[in-house]
Design an enzyme around this catalytic site. Structure first.
Site, PDB file in Angstrom:
ATOM      1  N   ASP A 279      30.778  42.116  29.757  1.00 34.07           N
ATOM      2  CA  ASP A 279      31.628  41.438  28.809  1.00 34.07           C
ATOM      3  C   ASP A 279      31.158  42.071  27.626  1.00 34.07           C
ATOM      4  O   ASP A 279      30.530  43.005  27.382  1.00 34.07           O
ATOM      5  CB  ASP A 279      30.888  39.966  29.062  1.00 34.07           C
ATOM      6  CG  ASP A 279      31.887  38.960  28.382  1.00 34.07           C
ATOM      7  OD1 ASP A 279      32.791  39.342  27.445  1.00 34.07           O
ATOM      8  OD2 ASP A 279      31.595  37.556  28.421  1.00 34.07           O
TER       9      ASP A 279
HETATM   10  C1  NOJ Z   1      33.796  37.441  25.585  1.00 36.19           C
HETATM   11  C2  NOJ Z   1      34.275  36.508  26.682  1.00 36.19           C
HETATM   12  O1  NOJ Z   1      32.960  35.872  27.172  1.00 36.19           O
HETATM   13  C3  NOJ Z   1      35.029  36.701  27.859  1.00 36.19           C
HETATM   14  O2  NOJ Z   1      35.373  35.661  28.636  1.00 36.19           O
HETATM   15  C4  NOJ Z   1      36.181  37.378  27.477  1.00 36.19           C
HETATM   16  O3  NOJ Z   1      37.015  38.110  28.445  1.00 36.19           O
HETATM   17  C5  NOJ Z   1      35.887  38.519  26.377  1.00 36.19           C
HETATM   18  N1  NOJ Z   1      35.047  38.188  25.329  1.00 36.19           N
HETATM   19  C6  NOJ Z   1      37.167  39.518  26.288  1.00 36.19           C
HETATM   20  O4  NOJ Z   1      37.764  38.681  25.290  1.00 36.19           O
END
Ligand code: NOJ
Length: 763
Positions: A279
């Site tokens: 993430d």
């Molecule tokens: C952080 C989030 O936790 C995740 O769900 C998301 O896909 C990513 N950012 C990318 O935007």
């Protein structure tokens, strides 16, 4: 044209020509060939996933891509944006194409209801259709991959990301998981209209302590296997190509450094071969977790644990070369990760045609947000089914089309809040608000009066917080009038009306990433509004817009009708109006329990049995209860009313004994005893009476969504086989144990009718 690219792959020229002019070499041949010729830096480049719109200029990004230092991007959402980047990738030494990803969560240009709304439909075909449309629209914008679906079992409504989830039940979420993956990925290889699903957040993100985002998770293996892991696994079994690693720690080890999670479970036990993404910034966060002293250690931990691509984090780029050189990371680890990235690109058809989804410039849409690109009819149909009728005293609903209706509330005419969190490329201007929807439905037949009545909240700190989130306009626009002035206007409007419809709840940013709450009730400004409206003595209908279960004690006692609409998407206003005016009979059922108060959390229906269970009506002492409040949820899982009255008979079993390999048929009749056609969901729960480990009081196993005409009766059938009786035992073996089971059939999880049968030991 495609094959020309393989002229670069000198050793493959022959096979390319022999195979077919349009086909690249077979998947594994291509991967092995590339890996054999890639320099270490090029391999590491493939593991870098960057966000477009960050600090790097577009020009710099293209240079990095052409230098082979980027494997994929996210956050650029038009063909025009993506094309020059892909061209840059083809100029790199090996010409390896990029993939383009984005958070396509509940629709792309067309915004569908949020996850909780989709799940409330209990309509798997409709959910799959929403995902298919999202894939069509996203791929038409040159996108290859989405970071979805979010499959985190969510039992804590304080967590803002509950809104993205499909609720609390492992079985319902698993079934949805498989359909979301099929909808997004389609079924044909190299289909330009498929996008890859990267499921998230692996794992257990929904169980962060206290519902506070990014907090730790401590969980027994039994609970993980039984309740939290099944949806991720179901999605992988349905063929999901990617996995995003969660930001939380699990039992003391951050998921991004968790070799048990990513190597032992995901790769070995489950056999997943696809791409594993971190993430956002998660690898650097390993330092903040305190498991890595510096970036180098963080990278060593992450790559060795099995994190393939690093998202928005340059540490792989900076540290991996040195780690490999010094023998602290085996290059085989990197090869494994790169092979998965190349495999994903192959499966996406990008080695067949890097412009498969980007297409030719001549075919680019003149206007990306054109109305003609939207799928409004589907959005409306799906939104209708996502609405859950929680109360309808004295048949207050449906409303008569006529007379004077006062529509009041801060969410009655707020386009951005129709979209909900993570609405990708959805545009607020294209969303139909409740006010617009009701006005359109009413036409000249009645008078719709409107007043805002209150701001979503008067808490300046909360407003400031919501508006600080990085969106392109203020999320919450405060009405500058005083609360008193707004209230007086609302009361004036209400006094002229026959009925009041109050649109209240949360602004969408209140149910979002990093938007955890300590309260589940409506903000004070809206509570004051509702109390004043109640005091008028006029019928009061609440239309709720929110991204989590709310504590609705006062509202349940005082409102005449309550319709839960979540955030229902661009066609929400029309869909809600259809239900309010009775053109559509609501059939949604809650995918998550609504507690009475924060103090009751967790309130999921499928809790484990206890030695001293609370018993309704005879609380006694020393039983498991909160003594100063009613026990049990306010609205249970699976609950939702209809304008019709559905009656379900007791279940009848075809046998009361069964052995593995045999089946028992469960039959019941569902009657629509009400005045209009409608649908309901017959829910089959099972309970294992005695087992080697404690079993839940009930578990959803199957359901049927049945549409009946007024007065119609139909038989509903289910089959039970031994596989449905299995659970994880103390040694994490997935077993069934002989003994008695209860079949519980209901139209929600609380009101069930039972029958019993026995699983006999094998001969
Ligand atoms: C952080 C989030 O936790 C995740 O769900 C998301 O896909 C990513 N950012 C990318 O935007």
């Amino acid at each position: 044209m495609t094959c020309l690219r393989y002229l670069l792959f000198s050793s493959l020229i022959l096979s390319c020509h022999i195979a077919s002019a349009a086909e690249p070499p077979p998947r594994e041949v291509l991967i092995a060939d590339l890996l054999g010729r890639m320099r270490l830096e090029e391999k590491i480049g493939q593991l870098r996933l960057i966000s477009i719109g960050g600090e790097m200029t577009r020009e710099r990004i293209r240079e990095e891509i052409a230098a082979g230092r980027i494997g994929g991007t996210f956050n650029s959402v038009t063909r025009q944006d993506n094309r020059p980047m892909q061209e840059a990738a083809l100029r790199s030494r090996l010409g390896i194409p990029l993939f383009f990803a984005y958070d396509v969560i509940h629709g792309h240009r067309t915004t569908f209801p949020i996850g909780l709304g989709l799940a409330s439909s209990w309509d798997l075909d409709a959910i799959e259709r929403s995902a298919r449309i999202a894939a069509l629209e996203a791929s038409a914008d040159g996108l290859d991959m989405t970071f979805a679906p979010s499959l985190d079992i969510s039992r804590d409504p304080r967590w803002g990301r509950v809104s993205e989830s499909f609720g609390e039940d492992p079985q319902l979420v698993s079934l949805i998981a498989a359909r979301m993956v099929r909808g997004l990925q389609g079924t044909k290889p190299n289909d330009p209209q498929r996008i890859m699903a990267s499921i998230k957040h692996f794992a257990l993100y929904g169980a962060v302590e206290g519902g506070r985002d990014y907090n730790v998770v401590d969980m027994s293996a039994l609970r993980m296997y039984q309740d939290y892991l099944p949806p991720y696994r179901a999605a992988l079994e349905a063929g999901a190509g990617g996995v995003m690693v969660a930001l939380n720690a699990i039992n003391g080890v951050p998921a991004s450094a968790n070799a048990w999670l990513l190597r032992d479970l995901l790769r070995r036990e489950w056999g997943f071969r696809g791409v594993v993404l971190s993430d956002h910034g998660a690898i650097s966060e390993l330092m903040r977790h305190g498991v890595a002293a510096n970036g180098r250690e963080a990278v060593r931990l992450a790559i060795n644990a099995g994190v393939g691509m690093s998202m928005a984090d340059d540490l792989y780029l900076e540290e991996l070369p040195g780690l490999v050189r010094d023998g602290e990371v085996d290059e085989a680890r990197i090869d494994e990760a790169v092979a998965a990235v190349l495999g994903a690109k192959y499966d996406l058809g990008l080695f067949h045609d890097p412009f498969l989804r980007i297409g030719r410039a001549a075919d680019d849409p003149a206007e990306v947000n054109a109305e003609s690109r939207l799928h409004r009819a589907a959005a409306r149909a799906i939104a209708r089914d996502a609405l859950v009728l929680l109360e309808n005293k004295g048949d207050t609903l449906p409303l008569r089309k006529g007379g004077r209706i006062a529509l009041i509330g801060p969410l009655a005419d707020s386009p951005v809040d129709m979209l909900g969190s993570w609405s990708a490329s959805g545009r607020a201007e294209q969303a139909v608000t409740l006010r617009q929807g009701m006005q359109a439905a009413l036409g000249e037949r009645g008078k719709l009066l409107y007043a805002r009545g209150a701001n979503v909240t008067d808490d300046a700190r909360v407003v400031e917080y919501l508006n600080r989130l990085n969106w392109d306009r203020p999320e919450v626009e405060q009405d500058p009038r005083s609360p008193q002035a707004m209230l007086e206007e609302a009361l004036r409007v209400a006094s002229q009306a026959d009925v009041i419809v109050a649109a209240v709840g949360e602004s969408r940013g209140m149910s979002h990433e990093s938007s955890s709450r300590t309260r589940l009730d409506l903000p004070d400004s809206q509570q004051a509004l509702l109390r004043a409206l109640k005091a008028t003595g006029k019928p009061l209908v609440l239309v709720l817009m929110n991204g989590r279960p709310l504590a609705l004690g006062w509202e349940q006692a005082n409102a005449d009708a309550i319709l839960e609409t979540w955030y229902s998407g661009i066609e929400g206003g029309h869909a809600i109006a259809e239900v309010l005016f009775g053109e559509h009979n609501p059939a949604g059922k809650l995918p998550i329990s609504f507690p009475r108060s924060v103090g009751q959390i967790p309130s999921h229906y499928n809790h484990l049995r206890l030695g001293r269970p609370y018993r309704e009506g005879s609380p006694g002492n020393y039983t498991s209860q909160y003594f100063e409040a009613a026990n049990g949820p306010l609205y249970p899982f699976g609950y939702g009313l209809s304008y019709s009255r559905f009656e379900l008979s007791a279940p009848k079993l075809s046998a009361t004994r069964m052995r593995a390999g045999e089946k028992i048929e469960v039959r019941a009749t569902l009657s629509n005893a009400g005045p209009r056609a409608g649908s309901s969901v017959v829910q089959l729960y099972l309970h294992d009476e005695v087992a080697s480990v404690i079993r839940p009081v009930k578990e959803l196993k199957d359901f049927r969504r049945v549409k009946l005409q007024a007065g119609e009766t139909r038989e509903v059938r289910f089959e039970i086989d031994e596989s449905m009786l299995r659970f994880f035992d103390a040694n994490l073996r997935h077993v069934s144990e002989p003994g008695a089971f209860r079949v519980q059939l209901g139209l929600d999880s609380a009101q069930v009718r039972e029958a019993r049968f026995e699983l006999l030991p094998p001969d």
